[in-house]
Write an enzyme that holds these catalytic residues in place. Structure first.
Site, PDB file in Angstrom:
ATOM      1  N   ASP A  24       0.779  -1.249   0.000  1.00 30.71           N
ATOM      2  CA  ASP A  24       0.000   0.000   0.000  1.00 30.71           C
ATOM      3  C   ASP A  24       0.814   1.305   0.000  1.00 30.71           C
ATOM      4  O   ASP A  24       1.781   1.428   0.748  1.00 30.71           O
ATOM      5  CB  ASP A  24      -0.870   0.079   1.266  1.00 30.71           C
ATOM      6  N   TRP A  48       6.016 -10.373   1.244  1.00 27.65           N
ATOM      7  CA  TRP A  48       5.462  -9.550   2.318  1.00 27.65           C
ATOM      8  C   TRP A  48       6.071  -9.934   3.677  1.00 27.65           C
ATOM      9  O   TRP A  48       6.289 -11.105   3.959  1.00 27.65           O
ATOM     10  CB  TRP A  48       3.933  -9.739   2.340  1.00 27.65           C
ATOM     11  N   SER A  81      -0.275   0.169   7.456  1.00 29.38           N
ATOM     12  CA  SER A  81      -0.648   1.358   6.680  1.00 29.38           C
ATOM     13  C   SER A  81      -1.159   2.513   7.523  1.00 29.38           C
ATOM     14  O   SER A  81      -1.697   2.328   8.611  1.00 29.38           O
ATOM     15  CB  SER A  81      -1.700   0.968   5.643  1.00 29.38           C
TER      16      SER A  81
HETATM   17  C1  FRU Z   1      -3.710  -3.846   2.667  1.00 31.46           C
HETATM   18  C2  FRU Z   1      -3.074  -4.205   4.003  1.00 31.46           C
HETATM   19  C3  FRU Z   1      -3.481  -3.217   5.078  1.00 31.46           C
HETATM   20  C4  FRU Z   1      -2.368  -3.323   6.064  1.00 31.46           C
HETATM   21  C5  FRU Z   1      -1.177  -3.532   5.167  1.00 31.46           C
HETATM   22  C6  FRU Z   1      -0.098  -4.408   5.737  1.00 31.46           C
HETATM   23  O1  FRU Z   1      -2.983  -4.310   1.582  1.00 31.46           O
HETATM   24  O2  FRU Z   1      -3.445  -5.518   4.371  1.00 31.46           O
HETATM   25  O3  FRU Z   1      -4.744  -3.460   5.632  1.00 31.46           O
HETATM   26  O4  FRU Z   1      -2.216  -2.193   6.873  1.00 31.46           O
HETATM   27  O5  FRU Z   1      -1.671  -4.110   3.963  1.00 31.46           O
HETATM   28  O6  FRU Z   1       1.001  -4.457   4.903  1.00 31.46           O
END
Ligand code: FRU
Length: 421
Positions: A24, A48, A81
């Site tokens: 994000d 991730w 985020s």
């Molecule tokens: C959306 C999300 C958000 C979170 C972030 C973690 O893609 O899942 O809700 O804050 O990515 O990386």
């Protein structure tokens, strides 16, 4: 080894990180000539994890320079985020003009006994150094993996407003006078959506201020907001109709009154690349219509034009089945515009480096690269075509993405693809 930014699948006019995973966009704010783009980042790997805030800056929304990472995981959690505002009136006490960031500390990801809380950081050197507030968290855990605070200013009631994601399709709105102490205003649902709320004012065509409530999938509702309660006046509408546009956020403190948004293009494939994933092109959002008959139009920012180096024009012609039009260019990066009149034809197929973008009037749908495994985002395989015999199409084609804008942006869709050799 290939030089950085010159790799085979490196997006050429979309932001991607020098290396490793991104998701994000975060903390979007403009200050003193600089557009800030912070982003979800794993500094250690192309998948991730270890969520950290990366940071890039631009003076035109198109050319980005990646700077040092802005926030690392701490005892409260990894850095999920969040958003940023300019505190012009020094409501929080860090100084007039300080950038104030609200973000989620994902507690469970550093310590299984900790929950997700909302935290604050601030900067008084135009976003270079982010200092975490010693009184963190500013909002305690409420439920589940509550997250993604997105702050904006409500002029009429003189307070900060913050939507927060709770769980399922549920969100809450919070209000604050000082960005540090938050009180609950309202619970909301946005059917079909989840995560990453945005909540922002826009004038409709009658000049009235309306508020848009937006979720990560690109669904939204338009309504009125009095500082306490959001009253939706439209059904849930779709602005992002593609399978890869996700977690969009709008910039705060935009100097010329535009509402500018960027999204993460989720679900792309970048085999053997040192980086993983890209952002969308920044777009301007506008409201078309008024009252209940109102919708968002999404259109690439005008700055995109600065990238054009050569124009190839085609004369108006009739396309006969089996006799495709082949533009006289070997360019791989394109900003394509055309108007097509359906007549009695079933469909128009645009071949983009081996991937079919199909406008199928018989089925009333637009579909991209049907044969390709869909990305992680949304089940949506196709989108409805707008009514009418004439269709205006604009395509932004980069190495690994195509963004489609129909009828001036009243329908738009973002897609990732892996070009055939
Ligand atoms: C959306 C999300 C958000 C979170 C972030 C973690 O893609 O899942 O809700 O804050 O990515 O990386």
């Amino acid at each position: 080894m290939t030089e950085t930014y010159r790799e085979l699948h490196r997006p050429q006019f979309h932001f991607s990180a020098r290396k490793n995973w991104i998701n994000d966009p975060n903390g979007l704010v403009f200050q003193d000539g600089t557009w800030h783009l912070y982003f979800q980042h794993n500094p250690k790997s192309t998948v991730w994890g270890n969520m950290t805030w990366g940071h890039a800056v631009s003076d035109d929304l198109i050319h980005w320079k990646q700077l040092d990472h802005a926030m690392y995981p701490d005892e409260h959690g990894t850095m999920f985020s969040g958003s940023a505002v300019i505190d012009h009136e020094n409501t929080a006490g860090f100084g007039a003009g300080a950038i104030v960031f609200l973000y989620t500390a994902a507690g469970r990801h550093v310590d299984p006994t900790r929950e997700f809380t909302q935290c604050l950081a601030w900067s008084t050197d135009n976003g270079t150094t982010l200092t975490k507030y010693e009184g963190n968290p500013v909002l305690e855990w409420i439920e589940g993996d509550n997250r993604d605070p997105k702050v904006s200013w409500h002029e009429a009631s003189g307070k900060w407003i913050m939507p927060l994601y709770l769980a399922d399709d549920r969100y809450s709105l919070y209000g604050s006078k000082d960005l540090k102490s938050w009180s609950h205003l309202q619970d909301l649902r946005l059917e079909g959506d989840r995560e990453c709320p945005d909540f922002f004012p826009l004038k409709d065509e009658s000049g009235e201020e309306r508020w848009v409530f937006w979720g990560a999938n690109g669904f939204y509702q338009v309504g009125r907001f009095d500082g306490t309660e959001f009253m939706a006046e439209t059904p849930v509408l779709a602005c992002e109709n593609g399978r890869n546009g996700y977690a969009a956020q709008t910039w705060s403190n935009v100097p010329d009154g535009r509402c500018i948004q960027i999204s993460w293009m989720a679900g792309g494939h970048f085999p053997e690349m040192p980086f993983n994933h890209q952002m969308s092109i920044p777009v301007t959002l506008e409201l078309v219509g008024s009252g209940r008959d109102v919708l968002l139009r999404r259109w690439p920012v005008r700055e995109v034009k600065s990238l054009r180096v050569r124009e190839v024009r085609l004369a108006s012609t009739t396309i006969e089945p089996g006799s495709p039009i082949v533009p006289d260019t070997a360019a791989k990066l394109m900003d394509v515009s055309f108007t097509v009149k359906r007549g009695d034809r079933q469909a128009l197929i645009v071949n983009i480096r081996g991937q079919a973008l199909t406008f199928n009037w018989d089925k009333d749908e637009m579909r991209f690269a049907a044969g390709q495994a869909p990305g992680m985002v949304k089940g949506r395989k196709s989108t409805q075509l707008p009514d009418g015999d004439l269709l205006d199409v604009r395509l932004l084609i980069d190495r690994t993405s195509v963004e489609v804008f129909l009828n001036g942006g009243e329908v738009s869709a973002s897609y990732c693809f892996l070009p055939s050799a």
